[in-house]
Design a protein around this motif. Structure first.
Motif, short mmCIF file in Angstrom:
data_model
loop_
_atom_site.label_atom_id
_atom_site.label_comp_id
_atom_site.label_asym_id
_atom_site.label_seq_id
_atom_site.Cartn_x
_atom_site.Cartn_y
_atom_site.Cartn_z
N ILE A 82 -8.94 -18.19 15.49
CA ILE A 82 -7.70 -19.25 15.42
C ILE A 82 -7.29 -18.99 13.82
N MET A 132 -4.11 -20.33 11.37
CA MET A 132 -3.95 -21.78 10.58
C MET A 132 -2.63 -21.27 9.65
N TYR A 160 -10.18 -26.71 15.83
CA TYR A 160 -8.72 -27.24 15.75
C TYR A 160 -8.22 -28.72 15.62
N ASP A 161 -9.88 -29.35 16.61
CA ASP A 161 -9.65 -30.68 16.80
C ASP A 161 -10.06 -31.49 15.07
N LYS A 169 -6.66 -30.53 12.67
CA LYS A 169 -5.16 -30.87 13.30
C LYS A 169 -4.57 -32.48 12.71
N LYS A 223 -1.03 -29.16 12.77
CA LYS A 223 -1.13 -28.95 14.49
C LYS A 223 -0.46 -27.32 14.64
N MET A 240 -1.39 -24.85 14.47
CA MET A 240 -3.45 -23.98 14.69
C MET A 240 -3.08 -22.62 16.00
N ILE A 246 -5.23 -20.85 18.77
CA ILE A 246 -6.23 -20.52 19.71
C ILE A 246 -5.87 -19.40 19.95
#
Length: 157
Positions: free
Chosen positions: A33, A35, A126-127, A130, A134, A136, A138
């Motif tokens: 992931i 970011m 992510y959750d 976020k 937003k 990010m 995967i």
């Protein structure tokens, strides 16, 4: 190549593993992931406001492995004997890699359980982040290795 999840009429079936031998089976999967820098540093430092992102992601990944047969229709419920999840940081890419190993001794492999664990851990990251980022992404979720069973070892590094 024969697709084993379909019968002779092309209808979906669960593969019959009754006659297969039990063997030690291991699957290793990875995914990433990426970011923004602020989010990456806060996850790495453990200072995200929602709490211990990687600790929660590890538990979520383990739970995901255990629930795979509830999510993927043709997966057999398995007795999983071990799940390990590690996080690797790539500062130059602002990326966190999730590496998962799942083990069992049984009649069918644990590739799907390992993939589910990896993706569940990634989705949890992510959750939990976020609200900060937003954007990010995967990516690169894959089976890296598997051992055991009739098809033997597989390496995809």
């Amino acid at each position: 190549m024969v697709l084993t999840h379909f019968n002779k009429d092309g209808k979906a079936i669960m593969v019959d593993v009754t006659e297969k031998n039990e063997t030690k089976r291991v699957a290793l999967t990875k995914g990433k992931i990426s970011m923004n820098k602020e989010t990456y540093l806060k996850v790495k430092e453990g200072t995200i406001q929602k709490g211990d992102v990687l600790g929660v992601a590890r538990v979520a990944g383990i739970m995901g492995a255990k629930k795979t047969s509830d999510l993927i229709p043709m997966c057999h419920p398995l007795f999983i004997t071990g799940v390990e999840i590690e996080f690797n940081f790539f500062d130059d890419e602002l990326t966190i890699e999730v590496a998962t190993s799942v083990k069992t001794a049984g009649k069918t492999g644990v590739e799907m359980e390992a993939l589910t664990a990896t993706t569940t851990a990634l989705l949890t990251i992510y959750d939990m982040c976020k609200a900060m980022d937003k954007t990010m992404v995967i990516k690169d979720v894959r089976l890296c290795k598997k051992s055991g069973g009739k098809s033997g070892d597989f390496i995809n590094e």
